[in-house]
Design a protein around this motif. Structure first.
Motif, mmCIF file in Angstrom:
data_model
loop_
_atom_site.group_PDB
_atom_site.id
_atom_site.type_symbol
_atom_site.label_atom_id
_atom_site.label_comp_id
_atom_site.label_asym_id
_atom_site.label_seq_id
_atom_site.Cartn_x
_atom_site.Cartn_y
_atom_site.Cartn_z
ATOM 1 N N ILE A 255 0.843 -1.198 0.000
ATOM 2 C CA ILE A 255 0.000 0.000 0.000
ATOM 3 C C ILE A 255 0.880 1.250 0.000
ATOM 4 C CG2 ILE A 255 -1.894 -1.176 1.178
ATOM 5 C CD1 ILE A 255 -1.078 0.458 3.719
ATOM 6 N N LYS A 256 0.271 2.336 -0.416
ATOM 7 C CA LYS A 256 0.951 3.629 -0.411
ATOM 8 C C LYS A 256 0.486 4.434 0.800
ATOM 9 C CE LYS A 256 1.306 3.848 -5.444
ATOM 10 N NZ LYS A 256 0.902 2.500 -5.738
ATOM 11 N N GLU A 257 1.371 5.227 1.329
ATOM 12 C CA GLU A 257 1.066 6.070 2.498
ATOM 13 C C GLU A 257 -0.171 6.933 2.244
ATOM 14 O OE1 GLU A 257 1.846 7.190 6.405
ATOM 15 O OE2 GLU A 257 3.187 5.880 5.270
ATOM 16 N N LYS A 258 -0.320 7.441 1.016
ATOM 17 C CA LYS A 258 -1.440 8.335 0.695
ATOM 18 C C LYS A 258 -2.792 7.620 0.687
ATOM 19 C CE LYS A 258 -1.053 7.950 -4.298
ATOM 20 N NZ LYS A 258 -0.902 8.628 -5.553
ATOM 21 N N GLU A 259 -2.794 6.273 0.687
ATOM 22 C CA GLU A 259 -4.045 5.503 0.716
ATOM 23 C C GLU A 259 -4.571 5.295 2.137
ATOM 24 O OE1 GLU A 259 -3.669 2.457 -3.003
ATOM 25 O OE2 GLU A 259 -2.297 2.095 -1.335
ATOM 26 N N ILE A 260 -3.757 5.581 3.124
ATOM 27 C CA ILE A 260 -4.137 5.329 4.517
ATOM 28 C C ILE A 260 -5.150 6.368 4.984
ATOM 29 C CG2 ILE A 260 -3.296 5.230 6.903
ATOM 30 C CD1 ILE A 260 -0.609 4.223 5.732
ATOM 31 N N VAL A 261 -6.229 5.867 5.571
ATOM 32 C CA VAL A 261 -7.282 6.716 6.127
ATOM 33 C C VAL A 261 -7.044 6.803 7.633
ATOM 34 C CG1 VAL A 261 -9.766 6.945 6.483
ATOM 35 C CG2 VAL A 261 -8.904 6.023 4.324
ATOM 36 N N ALA A 262 -6.890 8.027 8.115
ATOM 37 C CA ALA A 262 -6.643 8.244 9.542
ATOM 38 C C ALA A 262 -7.939 8.660 10.222
ATOM 39 C CB ALA A 262 -5.577 9.317 9.737
#
Length: 148
Positions: free
Chosen positions: A13-20
Motif C-alpha cells: 500500500i501507499k502512504e497516501k491511501e491510509i485513512v486516519a
C-alpha cells in the motif's frame, strides 16, 4: 509499505491511501489507521482494514446502494474535525454484520463511517436523533428459505 490483511493476504500500500480516524472507532481505541480495499468486482463491498492489526477488518458498503433514502445531517463540529470543504469530499460507508446466508446481512445505519476523500480523514459518527438502526437489513425483501 507492506501490510498483512485479513482478506487479501499481504498487500503493498501507499502512504497516501491510509485513512486516519480523527477519533478511533468505538471499541477499538488503539486502531486509528485503515485502508479501504475492494471485496468484489462490482465495487459494492469493501474491507476497512486496519494497517496495525491484520485480523481487524470491517466489511463496509455504501449505504445508499441498499437504502436510497438514507439521509442525515452532519454536525458542524464533525465537518470541522474532518476538514471538509465540500460535500463532494465526503464518502459514506456503513459497517456490515455479515450473516450466513448473506441475504440476512445487516448494516449499521445508526453509526456511519464518514471519510474526507481529499484528506483521508475519517470518523464513525453516531446518529443519536435518528430512526436508523444498527441492524438494518441489506435485503429487506428477501425471506429466509427454511428447508425441511
Amino acid at each position: 509499505m507492506k501490510i498483512n490483511t485479513k482478506y487479501h493476504g499481504e498487500k503493498d500500500i501507499k502512504e497516501k491511501e491510509i485513512v486516519a480516524f480523527v477519533k478511533p472507532i468505538p471499541g477499538f481505541p488503539d486502531e486509528d489507521k485503515f485502508i479501504v480495499l475492494p471485496l468484489d468486482e462490482e465495487g459494492s463491498f469493501f474491507a476497512l482494514q486496519s494497517i496495525q492489526n491484520e485480523q481487524l477488518a470491517f466489511v463496509i458498503s455504501n449505504p445508499f446502494l441498499f437504502c436510497p433514502n438514507y439521509d442525515f445531517n452532519l454536525e458542524e463540529n464533525v465537518a470541522d474535525q474532518l476538514e471538509l470543504a465540500s460535500e463532494t469530499d465526503v464518502i459514506v460507508f456503513a459497517i456490515l454484520t455479515v450473516q450466513e446466508p448473506f441475504e440476512e446481512t445487516t448494516a449499521n445505519l445508526q453509526a456511519p463511517i464518514i471519510i474526507n476523500q481529499q484528506k483521508n480523514l475519517a470518523k464513525q459518527v453516531i446518529l443519536n436523533q435518528s430512526d436508523y438502526t444498527t441492524k438494518h437489513p441489506l435485503f429487506p425483501n428477501k425471506k429466509s428459505v427454511v428447508k425441511g
